[in-house]
Design an enzyme around this catalytic site. Structure first.
Site, PDB file in Angstrom:
ATOM      1  N   LYS A  11       8.207 -57.180  90.683  1.00  0.00           N
ATOM      2  CA  LYS A  11       7.709 -56.895  92.111  1.00  0.00           C
ATOM      3  C   LYS A  11       7.082 -58.174  92.627  1.00  0.00           C
ATOM      4  O   LYS A  11       6.566 -58.884  92.003  1.00  0.00           O
ATOM      5  CB  LYS A  11       6.809 -55.594  92.232  1.00  0.00           C
ATOM      6  CG  LYS A  11       7.627 -54.230  91.770  1.00  0.00           C
ATOM      7  CD  LYS A  11       6.714 -53.004  91.820  1.00  0.00           C
ATOM      8  CE  LYS A  11       7.337 -51.979  91.406  1.00  0.00           C
ATOM      9  NZ  LYS A  11       6.500 -50.779  91.409  1.00  0.00           N
ATOM     10  N   HIS A 117       9.448 -52.637  88.239  1.00  0.00           N
ATOM     11  CA  HIS A 117      10.113 -51.406  88.218  1.00  0.00           C
ATOM     12  C   HIS A 117      11.215 -51.328  87.320  1.00  0.00           C
ATOM     13  O   HIS A 117      11.762 -52.479  87.027  1.00  0.00           O
ATOM     14  CB  HIS A 117      10.732 -51.556  89.894  1.00  0.00           C
ATOM     15  CG  HIS A 117      11.831 -50.253  89.921  1.00  0.00           C
ATOM     16  ND1 HIS A 117      11.552 -48.981  90.293  1.00  0.00           N
ATOM     17  CD2 HIS A 117      12.992 -50.225  89.755  1.00  0.00           C
ATOM     18  CE1 HIS A 117      12.560 -48.216  90.146  1.00  0.00           C
ATOM     19  NE2 HIS A 117      13.466 -48.901  89.872  1.00  0.00           N
ATOM     20  N   GLU A 128      20.660 -47.174  91.661  1.00  0.00           N
ATOM     21  CA  GLU A 128      19.710 -48.567  91.907  1.00  0.00           C
ATOM     22  C   GLU A 128      20.700 -49.796  91.791  1.00  0.00           C
ATOM     23  O   GLU A 128      20.717 -50.560  92.458  1.00  0.00           O
ATOM     24  CB  GLU A 128      18.686 -48.427  90.929  1.00  0.00           C
ATOM     25  CG  GLU A 128      17.822 -47.309  91.582  1.00  0.00           C
ATOM     26  CD  GLU A 128      16.277 -47.215  90.729  1.00  0.00           C
ATOM     27  OE1 GLU A 128      16.131 -48.089  89.964  1.00  0.00           O
ATOM     28  OE2 GLU A 128      15.812 -46.191  91.049  1.00  0.00           O
TER      29      GLU A 128
HETATM   30  P1  RTP Z   1       8.717 -47.699  89.975  1.00  0.00           P
HETATM   31  O1  RTP Z   1       9.505 -46.516  90.467  1.00  0.00           O
HETATM   32  O2  RTP Z   1       8.202 -48.576  90.898  1.00  0.00           O
HETATM   33  O3  RTP Z   1       9.259 -48.381  88.620  1.00  0.00           O
HETATM   34  O4  RTP Z   1       7.339 -46.870  89.378  1.00  0.00           O
HETATM   35  P2  RTP Z   1       7.277 -45.557  88.580  1.00  0.00           P
HETATM   36  O5  RTP Z   1       8.955 -44.854  88.550  1.00  0.00           O
HETATM   37  O6  RTP Z   1       6.595 -45.700  87.399  1.00  0.00           O
HETATM   38  O7  RTP Z   1       6.404 -44.488  89.516  1.00  0.00           O
HETATM   39  P3  RTP Z   1       7.008 -43.819  90.979  1.00  0.00           P
HETATM   40  O8  RTP Z   1       6.451 -42.360  90.807  1.00  0.00           O
HETATM   41  O9  RTP Z   1       8.599 -43.895  90.970  1.00  0.00           O
HETATM   42  O10 RTP Z   1       6.376 -44.456  91.995  1.00  0.00           O
HETATM   43  C1  RTP Z   1       7.040 -45.654  92.728  1.00  0.00           C
HETATM   44  C2  RTP Z   1       5.931 -46.545  93.016  1.00  0.00           C
HETATM   45  O11 RTP Z   1       5.082 -46.189  94.033  1.00  0.00           O
HETATM   46  C3  RTP Z   1       3.563 -46.610  93.884  1.00  0.00           C
HETATM   47  N1  RTP Z   1       2.529 -45.281  93.830  1.00  0.00           N
HETATM   48  N2  RTP Z   1       1.595 -45.459  94.409  1.00  0.00           N
HETATM   49  N3  RTP Z   1      -1.045 -44.813  95.344  1.00  0.00           N
HETATM   50  C4  RTP Z   1      -0.043 -43.853  94.787  1.00  0.00           C
HETATM   51  O12 RTP Z   1      -0.691 -43.035  94.335  1.00  0.00           O
HETATM   52  C5  RTP Z   1       1.090 -44.236  94.108  1.00  0.00           C
HETATM   53  N4  RTP Z   1       1.781 -43.661  93.426  1.00  0.00           N
HETATM   54  C6  RTP Z   1       2.865 -44.370  93.200  1.00  0.00           C
HETATM   55  C7  RTP Z   1       3.626 -47.494  92.667  1.00  0.00           C
HETATM   56  O13 RTP Z   1       3.698 -48.775  92.811  1.00  0.00           O
HETATM   57  C8  RTP Z   1       4.684 -46.930  91.855  1.00  0.00           C
HETATM   58  O14 RTP Z   1       5.456 -47.786  91.084  1.00  0.00           O
HETATM   59 MG    MG Z   2       9.953 -44.758  90.024  1.00  0.00          MG
END
Ligand code: RTP
Ligand code: MG
Length: 149
Positions: A11, A117, A128
């Site tokens: 990112k 990510h 994706e």
């Molecule tokens: P990613 O998709 O980026 O790989 O991350 P992930 O699967 O571990 O998490 P996901 O639930 O898909 O969330 C996507 C991205 O959104 C941001 N986020 N911010 N402020 C918040 O509460 C919050 N929750 C999620 C994070 O950057 C996360 O990677």
């Molecule tokens: Mg995710």
């Protein structure tokens, strides 16, 4: 167990901090092969499609504006159970809760800037990879696989 492809992206925070090589090194060291890679600016429409599952979440606008703010390093990695292996190496979504030794655990502090990510399921990976690499991926000559086993 099956050979899978997964979409992984360094990112904007990871790119700006000079962590492309460090992140890629960890995946390669684990045994995953790079079958596509590019540094790119992310169009808003692509960011919105990529994170479509989070459209109704309060952080959606912030997430799209972050991912479009400066270049990302997008890649497709291939290997046995590549999807879950990449997620394990990344650590938990919130770097504050990620174990030391994981990418997010070693380099991140806040959830908004968690460096990397990775696709979270076979369905997400297929979606994706199609979205980010419509030009396709690169196949290796099987003869070299003996050196990677
Ligand atoms: P990613 O998709 O980026 O790989 O991350 P992930 O699967 O571990 O998490 P996901 O639930 O898909 O969330 C996507 C991205 O959104 C941001 N986020 N911010 N402020 C918040 O509460 C919050 N929750 C999620 C994070 O950057 C996360 O990677
Ligand atoms: Mg995710």
């Amino acid at each position: 167990m099956a050979v899978e492809k997964t979409f992984v992206m360094v990112k904007p925070d990871g790119v700006q901090r000079g962590l492309i090589g460090e992140v890629l090194r960890r995946f390669e060291q684990k045994g995953l092969k790079v079958v596509a890679a590019k540094l790119m600016n992310v169009p808003k429409s692509l960011a919105e499609q990529h994170y479509a599952e989070h459209r109704e979440r309060p952080f959606f606008g912030e997430l799209v504006s972050f991912i479009t703010s400066s270049p990302v390093f997008a890649m497709v990695l291939e290997g046995e159970s590549a999807i879950s292996v990449a997620r394990t190496l990344m650590g938990k979504t919130n770097p504050a809760e990620s174990a030391p030794g994981t990418i997010r655990g070693d380099f991140g502090l806040t959830i908004g800037m968690n460096i990397v990510h990775g696709s979270d399921s076979p369905e997400s990976a297929a979606r994706e990879i199609g979205l980010w690499f419509s030009e396709g991926t690169v196949a290796y000559d099987k003869a070299v696989d003996v050196w990677l086993a």
